[in-house]
Structure formats: structure tokens, C-alpha cells
Design an enzyme around this catalytic site. Sequence first.
Site, PDB file in Angstrom:
ATOM      1  N   ARG A 140     -37.234  63.299 -37.714  1.00 62.75           N
ATOM      2  CA  ARG A 140     -38.612  63.280 -37.149  1.00 62.75           C
ATOM      3  C   ARG A 140     -38.618  62.247 -36.029  1.00 62.75           C
ATOM      4  NH1 ARG A 140     -41.423  59.579 -35.755  1.00 62.75           N
ATOM      5  NH2 ARG A 140     -42.321  58.586 -37.572  1.00 62.75           N
ATOM      6  N   TYR A 149     -38.138  52.746 -24.055  1.00 67.28           N
ATOM      7  CA  TYR A 149     -38.785  53.047 -25.341  1.00 67.28           C
ATOM      8  C   TYR A 149     -39.772  54.184 -25.078  1.00 67.28           C
ATOM      9  CZ  TYR A 149     -41.028  51.730 -29.813  1.00 67.28           C
ATOM     10  OH  TYR A 149     -41.553  51.722 -31.073  1.00 67.28           O
ATOM     11  N   GLU A 178     -35.703  54.432 -39.665  1.00 64.82           N
ATOM     12  CA  GLU A 178     -36.558  54.818 -38.545  1.00 64.82           C
ATOM     13  C   GLU A 178     -36.573  56.327 -38.375  1.00 64.82           C
ATOM     14  OE1 GLU A 178     -38.097  52.202 -36.548  1.00 64.82           O
ATOM     15  OE2 GLU A 178     -39.297  53.943 -35.980  1.00 64.82           O
ATOM     16  N   ASP A 179     -37.750  56.879 -38.228  1.00 65.66           N
ATOM     17  CA  ASP A 179     -37.929  58.290 -37.883  1.00 65.66           C
ATOM     18  C   ASP A 179     -37.188  59.241 -38.828  1.00 65.66           C
ATOM     19  OD1 ASP A 179     -39.445  57.147 -35.938  1.00 65.66           O
ATOM     20  OD2 ASP A 179     -38.533  58.186 -34.255  1.00 65.66           O
ATOM     21  N   ASN A 203     -48.402  49.925 -31.332  1.00 68.58           N
ATOM     22  CA  ASN A 203     -47.044  50.412 -31.583  1.00 68.58           C
ATOM     23  C   ASN A 203     -46.327  49.381 -32.433  1.00 68.58           C
ATOM     24  OD1 ASN A 203     -44.104  50.878 -31.094  1.00 68.58           O
ATOM     25  ND2 ASN A 203     -44.958  52.589 -29.939  1.00 68.58           N
ATOM     26  N   ASP A 227     -39.855  51.357 -40.926  1.00 70.03           N
ATOM     27  CA  ASP A 227     -40.706  50.930 -39.823  1.00 70.03           C
ATOM     28  C   ASP A 227     -41.925  51.832 -39.649  1.00 70.03           C
ATOM     29  OD1 ASP A 227     -41.380  49.462 -37.505  1.00 70.03           O
ATOM     30  OD2 ASP A 227     -40.364  50.933 -36.248  1.00 70.03           O
ATOM     31  N   ASP A 228     -41.739  53.145 -39.810  1.00 72.62           N
ATOM     32  CA  ASP A 228     -42.844  54.077 -39.572  1.00 72.62           C
ATOM     33  C   ASP A 228     -43.942  53.930 -40.618  1.00 72.62           C
ATOM     34  OD1 ASP A 228     -41.652  55.548 -37.287  1.00 72.62           O
ATOM     35  OD2 ASP A 228     -40.098  55.885 -38.791  1.00 72.62           O
ATOM     36  N   ASN A 271     -46.622  59.635 -30.683  1.00 73.97           N
ATOM     37  CA  ASN A 271     -45.704  59.419 -29.559  1.00 73.97           C
ATOM     38  C   ASN A 271     -44.847  60.658 -29.352  1.00 73.97           C
ATOM     39  OD1 ASN A 271     -46.432  56.649 -29.198  1.00 73.97           O
ATOM     40  ND2 ASN A 271     -45.245  56.169 -31.029  1.00 73.97           N
ATOM     41  N   LYS A 329     -34.905  50.826 -30.265  1.00 75.95           N
ATOM     42  CA  LYS A 329     -35.522  49.863 -31.196  1.00 75.95           C
ATOM     43  C   LYS A 329     -34.728  48.560 -31.202  1.00 75.95           C
ATOM     44  CE  LYS A 329     -38.888  52.345 -33.158  1.00 75.95           C
ATOM     45  NZ  LYS A 329     -40.268  51.984 -33.483  1.00 75.95           N
TER      46      LYS A 329
HETATM   47  N1  LIG Z   1     -47.700  54.147 -32.746  1.00 72.43           N
HETATM   48  C1  LIG Z   1     -46.790  53.880 -33.645  1.00 72.43           C
HETATM   49  O1  LIG Z   1     -46.372  52.725 -33.834  1.00 72.43           O
HETATM   50  C2  LIG Z   1     -46.246  54.986 -34.475  1.00 72.43           C
HETATM   51  C3  LIG Z   1     -46.549  56.288 -34.202  1.00 72.43           C
HETATM   52  N2  LIG Z   1     -46.048  57.285 -34.985  1.00 72.43           N
HETATM   53  C4  LIG Z   1     -46.341  58.654 -34.579  1.00 72.43           C
HETATM   54  O2  LIG Z   1     -47.124  59.288 -35.558  1.00 72.43           O
HETATM   55  C5  LIG Z   1     -46.788  60.667 -35.599  1.00 72.43           C
HETATM   56  C6  LIG Z   1     -46.576  61.053 -37.056  1.00 72.43           C
HETATM   57  O3  LIG Z   1     -45.510  60.328 -37.609  1.00 72.43           O
HETATM   58  P1  LIG Z   1     -45.218  60.428 -39.185  1.00 72.43           P
HETATM   59  O4  LIG Z   1     -46.428  60.095 -39.953  1.00 72.43           O
HETATM   60  O5  LIG Z   1     -43.990  59.697 -39.477  1.00 72.43           O
HETATM   61  O6  LIG Z   1     -44.934  61.994 -39.300  1.00 72.43           O
HETATM   62  P2  LIG Z   1     -45.085  62.903 -40.572  1.00 72.43           P
HETATM   63  O7  LIG Z   1     -44.352  64.147 -40.281  1.00 72.43           O
HETATM   64  O8  LIG Z   1     -44.769  62.133 -41.800  1.00 72.43           O
HETATM   65  O9  LIG Z   1     -46.662  63.231 -40.607  1.00 72.43           O
HETATM   66  C7  LIG Z   1     -47.302  64.093 -39.724  1.00 72.43           C
HETATM   67  C8  LIG Z   1     -48.593  64.538 -40.367  1.00 72.43           C
HETATM   68  O10 LIG Z   1     -49.337  65.271 -39.425  1.00 72.43           O
HETATM   69  C9  LIG Z   1     -49.873  66.404 -40.100  1.00 72.43           C
HETATM   70  N3  LIG Z   1     -50.218  67.479 -39.184  1.00 72.43           N
HETATM   71  C10 LIG Z   1     -49.393  68.305 -38.498  1.00 72.43           C
HETATM   72  N4  LIG Z   1     -50.139  69.199 -37.801  1.00 72.43           N
HETATM   73  C11 LIG Z   1     -51.423  68.917 -38.045  1.00 72.43           C
HETATM   74  C12 LIG Z   1     -52.656  69.482 -37.636  1.00 72.43           C
HETATM   75  N5  LIG Z   1     -52.694  70.532 -36.798  1.00 72.43           N
HETATM   76  N6  LIG Z   1     -53.803  68.946 -38.106  1.00 72.43           N
HETATM   77  C13 LIG Z   1     -53.779  67.897 -38.945  1.00 72.43           C
HETATM   78  N7  LIG Z   1     -52.647  67.313 -39.368  1.00 72.43           N
HETATM   79  C14 LIG Z   1     -51.485  67.826 -38.925  1.00 72.43           C
HETATM   80  C15 LIG Z   1     -48.784  66.819 -41.064  1.00 72.43           C
HETATM   81  O11 LIG Z   1     -49.356  67.680 -42.038  1.00 72.43           O
HETATM   82  P3  LIG Z   1     -48.531  68.298 -43.272  1.00 72.43           P
HETATM   83  O12 LIG Z   1     -48.360  67.118 -44.218  1.00 72.43           O
HETATM   84  O13 LIG Z   1     -49.429  69.338 -43.793  1.00 72.43           O
HETATM   85  O14 LIG Z   1     -47.232  68.774 -42.715  1.00 72.43           O
HETATM   86  C16 LIG Z   1     -48.378  65.446 -41.585  1.00 72.43           C
HETATM   87  O15 LIG Z   1     -49.219  65.044 -42.631  1.00 72.43           O
HETATM   88  C17 LIG Z   1     -45.579  60.861 -34.699  1.00 72.43           C
HETATM   89  O16 LIG Z   1     -46.005  61.425 -33.488  1.00 72.43           O
HETATM   90  C18 LIG Z   1     -45.075  59.458 -34.444  1.00 72.43           C
HETATM   91  O17 LIG Z   1     -44.540  59.315 -33.151  1.00 72.43           O
HETATM   92  C19 LIG Z   1     -45.282  57.037 -36.083  1.00 72.43           C
HETATM   93  C20 LIG Z   1     -44.946  55.757 -36.392  1.00 72.43           C
HETATM   94  C21 LIG Z   1     -45.361  54.641 -35.572  1.00 72.43           C
HETATM   95  C1  LIG Z   2     -43.283  54.112 -32.688  1.00 73.95           C
HETATM   96  C2  LIG Z   2     -42.569  54.837 -33.704  1.00 73.95           C
HETATM   97  O1  LIG Z   2     -41.894  54.252 -34.538  1.00 73.95           O
HETATM   98  C3  LIG Z   2     -42.678  56.276 -33.756  1.00 73.95           C
HETATM   99  O2  LIG Z   2     -43.408  56.883 -32.965  1.00 73.95           O
HETATM  100  O3  LIG Z   2     -42.012  56.850 -34.608  1.00 73.95           O
HETATM  101 MG   LIG Z   3     -40.578  55.510 -35.528  1.00 72.60          MG
END
Ligand SMILES: NC(=O)C1=CN([C@@H]2O[C@H](COP(=O)(O)OP(=O)(O)OC[C@H]3O[C@@H](n4cnc5c(N)ncnc54)[C@H](OP(=O)(O)O)[C@@H]3O)[C@@H](O)[C@H]2O)C=CC1
Ligand SMILES: CC(=O)C(=O)O
Ligand SMILES: [Mg+2]
Length: 562
Positions: free
Chosen positions: A163, A110, A252-253, A461, A275-276, A417, A181
Site C-alpha cells: 500500500r 518525499y 511502512e506502507d 504528515n 508509522d502509518d 497522499n 523516509k
Molecule cells: N498524511 C499522512 O501522514 C499519512 C497519510 N496516509 C494516507 O492515507 C491513505 C490511507 O492509508 P491507510 O489507512 O494506510 O490505507 P488503508 O488501505 O488501510 O485504508 C484505506 C481505507 O479507505 C477506505 N476506502 C476506500 N475507498 C473508499 C471510499 N470510496 N469511501 C470511503 N472509504 C473508502 C477503505 O475501505 P475498506 O476498508 O472498505 O477497503 C479503507 O478503510 C493513503 O492515501 C495514505 O497515503 C497514510 C499514512 C500517513
Molecule cells: C505519509 C505516509 O506515511 C503515507 O502516506 O503512507
Molecule cells: Mg506511509
Amino acid sequence: MTKPATCSTQSAGVLALPVRKRGLEVIHDPLLNKGSGFPDSERAALGLRGLVPPRTVGIEDQVGQAMENVRRQQSDLDRYLYLENLHDCNETLYYRVLLSHLNELTPIIYTPVVGQACSQFGHIYQRARGMYFSSADARHFEEMVGNWPEDAIEAVVVTDGSRILGLGDLGANGMGIPIGKLSLYVLGAGLHPRNTLPVLLDMGTNNQALREDPFYLGQRIPRLTGDAYDKVVEAFMRAVHARWPDALIQFEDFSNDQAFRLLERYRHRMLCFNDDIQGTGAVTLAGILSALRVTGQTLTEQRVVFLGAGAAARGIADTIVAGMRAESGIGLEAARRQIWTLDSQGLVTLDRLDNLSEHKRPFAQDSAPLADLIEVIRTVRPTVLIGVSGQPGSFTEEAVREMHRHCARPILFPLSNPTSKAECTAEQAYTWTDGAALFASGSPFPPITRAGHLLVPGQCNNMYIFPGVGQGVVACQASQVTDTMFYVAARTLAGLVGEDSLAVGRLYPDLTQIREISAKIAVAVCELAFAEGLAGIARPDDLDAFIRARMFQPSYVPYESA
Ligand SMILES: NC(=O)C1=CN([C@@H]2O[C@H](COP(=O)(O)OP(=O)(O)OC[C@H]3O[C@@H](n4cnc5c(N)ncnc54)[C@H](OP(=O)(O)O)[C@@H]3O)[C@@H](O)[C@H]2O)C=CC1
Ligand SMILES: CC(=O)C(=O)O
Ligand SMILES: [Mg+2]
């Protein structure tokens, strides 16, 4: 078509599985193979004599041999490949190895190593696993689901690769994520591996480098958009639902331009969730609740700043708001005003409303424009800082120190991540706050000793949530997955964090507890489904025993000739 395996006769108290296959067919079926572990009786009954080495090896010795091989590999990617090869050869042993070395091996199958595997998927590809639904095949989806040999699919994890973690659009390379997953579904909540199906929905990719990569395995076309995209998803959802009407579908993603829309479109029609958005919301609320046990504060008192305003941010923000409202009765709008989100353009404010995506609007603040995180921290004085931006290093020393200036125990959650995308490391967070940070990250960081004091970073996570929620909804045959189920899962998880864990700063239970956690979450989710009339079965008298009896144990079952 293979019928789901059921055990028939009883020998020495253990049910024997009737097996129709013979010889190499048994050895080449990863769900039946025991490697060197077939006893004499099965060698005789199934035509295996001479096809495996003479000595029968017990599963614990097999685990030892596999671990010797895992540890001998030169790189983490090689360890991933070794384990996936084992996955493809002998699933029982794969899960036995993983379950007995969860902390060592989860980061391999993972995050973070699965991120490397996805980046290079076409280059390291060896053997098919799961199903690929390519937009070019959309008119065949209904017949394609018939190509899968199992009737009893309980969980489908699907990505369109748009993504993948914080690595962006990886197209068909994203398949590593559904595979990982679903391994966690089996490990965490004991779904039977036979009943899981990883899916890659190939809609093309906007990743030009991948389209030009000679070993890329997806369609070399730009991503479909709009109506064309929606039609392919619809064809996929219908085909899966027609073949496996009770199966749970986990999105997912998916990039956020699709994620919210698809969730809204399907959540009341089929058993599905994202999930996200939802899983991440629950796991993050649980971690914040643990941190508040340390600070002695309430959730409603918190001022929360998000770096990132996408799918994960919205899911977490909504869950925090639900938590605040349940705790103090605060109104929806008042709770939302406790949350500030930043996207790539700076603070999300009402001034930007005309150009904001739908999912950002509810958290737009009535504020002057603030371009960067430091300015926001200085102005808002957050108590909780959450990174879901995929921007490594964006929790700078200046930002963290500024937060700590007005907050004695900053709650710092860099959740992006894999590790290479984390907004800061555990060591940085502890160093810049003199050990005061209440820290959790999306990918694991090793423990740290500061001034003789052990600090163990927890892993925030969604793997702590989705297996239990998934097991819960499929076990009671729920008609839908609700936000309240995720809220209950968050509360259940938070309740399982012991004082001993908090004493070393770990805001989540150790991963070795994952089966216990998932069982408890599954029970809580079932209870809710029964209470709300969403369950499709009569309530078993002993729900806990019912859930535990469903959990796959990675041990070799005896076989008999069918
Ligand atoms: N720990 C966990 O369980 C999980 C972790 N994640 C992680 O979270 C991250 C985001 O996932 P997700 O929300 O789905 O992705 P999205 O693409 O939906 O969101 C990313 C966000 O980050 C913003 N962003 C990009 N660059 C910058 C910057 N320089 N400054 C400020 N904001 C910025 C984007 O802005 P804009 O809207 O303007 O493009 C967007 O709003 C990933 O790395 C993922 O791995 C996700 C799910 C679960
Ligand atoms: C953990 C997870 O779902 C992600 O980083 O997208
Ligand atoms: Mg995910």
C-alpha cells in the site's frame, strides 16, 4: 567489513576521520566523496591528485551549483532523479542541499514526487540503494544481512510495497518510500546516513500491470499470503535483529491486513513501530490540538468523522481517544462514540459487526446504515473531518458546505497522499468555507490569499513525528516503542506551533524547524523511556545536549590517511 567511522585526531579543533581508501575508491564512496571539495592536503594524502578538477570548491558553492541543476530540470521527476543521483554520489552534499532548501525539495524526495518515482521505479532505476529481501531468498536471509557493509545500523525502514501512499500495491517499486523516509530521518533528526538501511520485502505483487511490465524489478508472482507470508517476515525480522539487535525497525506502507498483525506480533519482541498507524496518529492529534487553540474548544467536545477506516484511521482515532481521555477523564467507550468511520461500504456500524475486520470494530457506531459521506455529515454534524481513504475529490463541495453549515470553523484534514489522491485541495477547502476551514493535508499545498488575507496550509504528515521518535528510542536504546511515546511526541509537536503560525492558519511549524522539532521530540521520548524503565543506558545529565550531539551535520569532515 567496514567498522563504523569514528574521528581520531584533532586538527584546528575539528576531528579528522582516518580513511583507508585511496583514489577512486574514495570518490566512488558516497559517504566519503566530497566531489570538487577535497582540499589539497587530502588530495595528497588520499591519492586524489589529478582525479578531481583543479580548483577546490567550498560546500556552499557546491550547494549553489546543485540548486542551479535542480531548478534547470524539466520536470519534478527529473529533479527527483538529479537529487537521487547526488544521494548516490555525495551524501554530505545531498543532505546539505536538502537541509538548506527544505520547503522546496522535501516535496521532491518525499510526497508527492516520490509517488511518481515509485510508480515508475523499474523504468527510472539507476543504482542499488538499500536491501531487497525477496521471499525466494528467505532461507538465505541470515547470510544476506552479512552482505551489508555497516555494523552500526540504527534505523531500518521496511515496506512490502502493498500500500504505497494512496497508490495501492506497487510491489518492489515501493522501495522509493523507505529511501525517502530514511532521508527524512537524516534531515529531520540527524541520524547518520551510514546508520540507516532502506529495505524492500518482496512478497510478489497483485498488480497485474506491474507483473507484465518488462522493466519491473520484483518477483513476477502473486503476493504471498497467510502462513507463507508470515514465515518470510519472521525470517527477515530474525535476521535483522540478529545482525543489528539495537536497530529500530519501522514498518511502512503495509496493507492493513498485514500492518496491524505484524505490529502486534513484533512490538514487544523487537524495537519497532508502524508509522502509518502510530506516527500518523500523533501528527494528526497535534494538528487538531493546534486547530482547537484557534476555536477555543476542547478535544473532548469534538465529533470526528473519518473517510477511510484503515491503518491510518485507526491510528489517528486511537490517539484522539487517548487525548480525550487525558484531557477530560472521559471513559474509553464514551470517547470512541465521538468518532465515526466510513469505509468503502459506508458508515461502520454495529449492524455490520459480523463482517468487519478487527481494526474497525471498536469504532462501529450504534446507528442506522448511512451509505455516503453527505448523509453522515448531515446526521453527525462533525467538527473534524479526516480523509484517509486514498479517494481523490471525495470531500465534495456539497460535503464541505454541509459541514460548514453547522460548524463555524470546520477542521478539514484530507490526508491521503500523494497530492493526486487528496480528498480535496486547500483552495477548495478555503473557497467552500469562505476561508473558515482549519486545514491541513498529507501532501503540501501552496499558500493562498483570500480577501487580502494570507492562508498557509499546514502539512499533516508523519514526517513531523517519526524522525524524532526514532532518534529518541535509538539514542536511549529503548527496549520498545510505546503508544505513550507517540502521544508525548504529539503533545510536544503541538506545543511548538507558534501564534504567528496560527495567525495564517498554519497548524504545524514550518518545515525549516524540523531539526528543532525532532530534537525536542527525541528528548521527550527519552525522558519517558527513562521514567518508565525502558531505556538501556544511564540517563545523561543533559539530555538535550546528548541528543543534539548525536545529530549528523552535513559538513565535510577533514580526512587523514589511515
Ligand atoms: N498524511 C499522512 O501522514 C499519512 C497519510 N496516509 C494516507 O492515507 C491513505 C490511507 O492509508 P491507510 O489507512 O494506510 O490505507 P488503508 O488501505 O488501510 O485504508 C484505506 C481505507 O479507505 C477506505 N476506502 C476506500 N475507498 C473508499 C471510499 N470510496 N469511501 C470511503 N472509504 C473508502 C477503505 O475501505 P475498506 O476498508 O472498505 O477497503 C479503507 O478503510 C493513503 O492515501 C495514505 O497515503 C497514510 C499514512 C500517513
Ligand atoms: C505519509 C505516509 O506515511 C503515507 O502516506 O503512507
Ligand atoms: Mg506511509
